[in-house]
Each structure stands twice: as C-alpha cells, then as structure tokens.
Design a protein around this motif. Structure first.
Motif, short mmCIF file in Angstrom:
data_model
loop_
_atom_site.label_atom_id
_atom_site.label_comp_id
_atom_site.label_asym_id
_atom_site.label_seq_id
_atom_site.Cartn_x
_atom_site.Cartn_y
_atom_site.Cartn_z
N PRO A 181 0.66 -1.25 0.11
CA PRO A 181 0.06 -0.05 0.08
C PRO A 181 0.94 1.22 0.08
O PRO A 181 2.00 1.16 0.24
CB PRO A 181 -0.76 -0.05 1.37
CG PRO A 181 -0.09 -1.06 2.12
CD PRO A 181 0.65 -2.15 1.31
N TRP A 182 0.32 2.27 -0.56
CA TRP A 182 0.94 3.72 -0.59
C TRP A 182 1.69 4.29 0.83
O TRP A 182 2.66 4.74 0.71
CB TRP A 182 0.11 4.62 -1.15
CG TRP A 182 -1.03 5.00 -0.56
CD1 TRP A 182 -2.47 4.61 -0.66
CD2 TRP A 182 -1.25 5.92 0.61
NE1 TRP A 182 -3.26 5.04 0.20
CE2 TRP A 182 -2.58 5.99 0.95
CE3 TRP A 182 -0.26 6.72 1.33
CZ2 TRP A 182 -3.06 6.55 1.76
CZ3 TRP A 182 -1.00 7.53 2.44
CH2 TRP A 182 -2.13 7.69 2.80
N TRP A 183 1.15 3.86 1.86
CA TRP A 183 1.75 4.15 3.12
C TRP A 183 2.69 3.39 3.58
O TRP A 183 3.50 3.73 4.50
CB TRP A 183 0.52 4.34 4.32
CG TRP A 183 -0.10 2.88 4.29
CD1 TRP A 183 0.28 2.08 5.52
CD2 TRP A 183 -1.32 2.36 3.71
NE1 TRP A 183 -0.57 0.87 5.31
CE2 TRP A 183 -1.48 1.01 4.51
CE3 TRP A 183 -2.11 2.95 2.82
CZ2 TRP A 183 -2.70 0.17 4.18
CZ3 TRP A 183 -3.29 2.01 2.52
CH2 TRP A 183 -3.37 1.07 2.99
N SER A 184 3.08 2.17 3.10
CA SER A 184 4.09 1.43 3.32
C SER A 184 4.57 0.63 2.02
O SER A 184 4.68 -0.50 2.08
CB SER A 184 3.70 0.15 4.54
OG SER A 184 4.52 -0.61 4.79
N GLN A 186 7.26 -0.74 -0.80
CA GLN A 186 8.55 -1.25 -0.78
C GLN A 186 8.97 -1.37 -2.15
O GLN A 186 8.23 -1.36 -2.93
CB GLN A 186 8.48 -2.64 -0.35
CG GLN A 186 7.83 -3.06 1.10
CD GLN A 186 7.79 -4.48 1.25
OE1 GLN A 186 8.45 -5.30 1.28
NE2 GLN A 186 6.46 -4.92 1.52
N THR A 187 10.30 -0.86 -2.37
CA THR A 187 10.63 -0.91 -3.81
C THR A 187 12.13 -1.57 -3.82
O THR A 187 12.69 -1.85 -2.91
CB THR A 187 11.00 0.59 -4.10
OG1 THR A 187 12.09 1.24 -3.14
CG2 THR A 187 9.82 1.36 -3.97
N PRO A 200 0.98 -12.42 -1.81
CA PRO A 200 -0.59 -11.98 -1.79
C PRO A 200 -0.73 -10.57 -0.87
O PRO A 200 -1.40 -9.85 -1.08
CB PRO A 200 -1.32 -13.04 -1.54
CG PRO A 200 -0.51 -14.45 -2.07
CD PRO A 200 1.00 -14.05 -1.89
N SER A 201 0.26 -10.71 -0.01
CA SER A 201 -0.03 -9.76 1.21
C SER A 201 0.93 -8.36 0.81
O SER A 201 0.81 -7.64 1.58
CB SER A 201 0.59 -10.21 2.68
OG SER A 201 1.79 -10.50 2.47
N GLY A 202 1.61 -8.47 -0.22
CA GLY A 202 2.42 -7.35 -0.61
C GLY A 202 3.96 -7.47 -0.23
O GLY A 202 4.43 -6.29 -0.49
N GLU A 203 4.37 -8.37 0.34
CA GLU A 203 5.59 -8.38 0.70
C GLU A 203 6.57 -8.58 -0.38
O GLU A 203 6.32 -9.59 -1.30
CB GLU A 203 5.94 -9.46 1.72
CG GLU A 203 7.50 -9.73 2.31
CD GLU A 203 7.41 -10.80 3.15
OE1 GLU A 203 8.39 -10.98 3.58
OE2 GLU A 203 6.50 -11.45 3.73
N LEU A 204 7.73 -8.07 -0.41
CA LEU A 204 8.48 -7.81 -1.63
C LEU A 204 10.04 -8.65 -1.39
O LEU A 204 10.62 -8.22 -0.37
CB LEU A 204 8.71 -6.45 -2.16
CG LEU A 204 9.88 -5.92 -3.38
CD1 LEU A 204 9.49 -7.00 -4.50
CD2 LEU A 204 9.88 -4.86 -3.50
N THR A 205 10.30 -9.52 -1.95
CA THR A 205 11.70 -10.08 -2.09
C THR A 205 12.40 -9.94 -3.39
O THR A 205 11.62 -9.99 -4.42
CB THR A 205 11.71 -11.66 -1.39
OG1 THR A 205 10.88 -12.29 -2.46
CG2 THR A 205 11.31 -11.48 0.10
#
Length: 295
Positions: A181-184, A186-187, A200-205
């Motif tokens: 989400p925009w408030w958290s 990750q790039t 699916p939860s948006g966690e990036l590796t």
C-alpha cells in the motif's frame, strides 16, 4: 482489508487514491518544500492529532492539484492509444505497440494498454507477459498490478501474475518494482538476471535469479524443470493443456523431475513420465482428464 471487501466499488476508490498519491510523488522536491513550509508562529503550540491529519491530507490534496496544473494533459487528456489484449487457454501471441515496444502474451492473459504523451501504462489483469520496451522515447513505461507496479524506460523483462501475487524476471536492462500500500511502499531496483517476488500480502523480496532464461523459455514454446516437484510441474503444464492432468497421490507429487518439454505437446511429457518416475498414466474414458497414480 475489511473495507476493501465490503463493497466492490471500494477497489475503484482505492485505485483513485493511489493515482492521487502517484501524482503527488511526481512533484519536484522544491514544490513539495513550498507546500510543506510552515510560517513562523508568534506563539509556539503543539498541534492536536486531528490537526496533524488534517494538515497531512491538505498537503496531499494540494500536491495533487499543483501537479494537475503543472501537467494536466497526462491525467486529464484521453490516451493517444488504448487497447484491450487477451489470449485464450494455451494460446500465445505477440503485439507491437505504436511506440515500438512489443508484448508477448502467454496463455490465459489479459492486459489493457494506455499510451499518453508523458507515460505508457499496461495493466496486467491476469496471466503473464514478456515485455521488450523501447526506451528511445524516454517516457516512463509502467506495468500496473493489483498489489504493485513495475517501472522501466527500456528493457526486456517478464511479469507473471498469480491472483494477488506476482513475479518479475529481468533478462536485460533495469526495472524498479514497487509493492504494498502507498503508506508502506516497498521498492527494489532490478538489473539483468535479477528477480523479484511479491506475495499476496504485498511483501517484496528480490535478488539474483538462478536461471532467468529458463523462466522465460515459454517464449520458445518450452518449459524447463530442474528438480521440480511433480505436482508443480503438472500444474505448470496444465496452463497450456486442453486435457487436465491430475496427481492423485501426494507422495508422488513430491517426486522431483528434470527436463525440457514442449508446452504445445503435453503428450510427450506423459509418454516420458513413466520412464523416469514410478507412476502410471491413466486416461479417463470421457477424455476429460488424465490421472497420474503410483505404480
């Protein structure tokens, strides 16, 4: 998440706020400093929590309005080109866009394309696409997904979506992957042979890929298995086969298989399977599916 699921229209509202946030992020830092400048007060005071949130919201809205004034054409004018592209089950097709970029769509894929004067956008609704982006224009090329986006100027990379999750494999060039989400947010910056995975939860590796060439072998009608569990190999081949293949025993689903197979000829895989694994291939009389059971 509860709010998101409460009303189908909330997804549209969320995307609208996301666009506003992206517009604000595009402002020059000097403009942001002007918007955030607080005049000196004669009497020092501590703002309340409500005042803090009101001020923060005003900042974002002011930034969005300023950006719209600075560059109204990008967000208000209709796209110079737009198209809806899709492939059927087992189909692959290549499309060349007016900007010179090419999209190779894999099986069961749907994308929407919008080309503006200052930005090129492709929304991946489902499936998998190999992108060869023309960087001569110098305008950003953005691949949008439900849980993130991929931003490039010129490169070759693969994006595969699996419901809310997605993966990125870079063959050449560099890309920036964003998720969450925009408030958290990750790039991660990826270069040649780098990969990124978003849960699916948006966690990036992210990191170096073991074999990016094998991951994009589908472009040549091939699929590469290197010690792949049989259940996962069957799941991959089912993306292309008209006849479903089913593993009926969890134990044989864990067997490891290796090899290069033609995705347009699943029969060759079924013929070879009993030769290197203790299994039997059973075809249903109605031809609806193939069951793979222990020998």
């Amino acid at each position: 998440e509860q709010w998101h699921q409460a009303d189908p229209k909330n997804e549209e509202r969320y995307q609208h706020v996301q666009h506003i946030w992206n517009m604000a992020a595009a402002l020059p830092k000097s403009e942001v400093k002007k918007l955030g400048a607080i005049p000196k007060q004669d009497v020092a005071y501590k703002p309340s929590r409500r005042a803090f949130w009101s001020y923060g919201l005003g900042m974002v809205c002011a930034a969005a309005v300023t950006f719209a004034i600075v560059d109204p054409m990008q967000w208000r004018a209709p796209p110079e080109y737009q198209a809806q592209l899709s492939t059927a089950h087992g189909e692959r097709t290549e499309v060349t866009l007016p900007d010179g970029s090419t999209l190779l769509l894999n099986t069961d894929t749907t994308v929407s394309v919008q080309l503006y004067a200052n930005q090129r956008t492709v929304r991946l609704e489902q499936g998998e696409v190999f992108f060869h982006v023309d960087g001569k224009q110098g305008t950003p090329f953005i691949v949008e997904l439900e849980s993130g986006n991929v931003r490039v100027t010129g490169t070759q990379f693969n994006v595969r979506r699996n419901e809310q999750a997605f993966s990125v494999d870079v063959l050449q060039g560099s890309v920036e992957v964003s998720a969450g989400p925009w408030w958290s947010r990750q790039t991660a910056m990826l270069r040649s042979n780098d990969i990124a995975r978003v849960s699916p939860s948006g966690e990036l590796t992210s990191g170096k890929g073991a074999d990016v060439e094998s991951a994009v072998a589908w472009r040549e009608g091939k699929v590469v298995f290197r010690g792949t569990p049989l259940a996962k190999a069957i799941q991959e081949l089912n993306r292309y086969s008209d006849q479903r293949m089913l593993v009926r025993d969890a134990r044989i689903g864990e067997l490891r298989v290796s090899g290069v197979f033609n995705i347009d000829d699943p029969e060759s895989f079924l013929a070879a399977l009993p030769q290197f694994a203790p299994v039997i291939v059973q075809r249903r009389p109605d031809g609806s599916a193939v069951d793979i059971v222990a020998r």
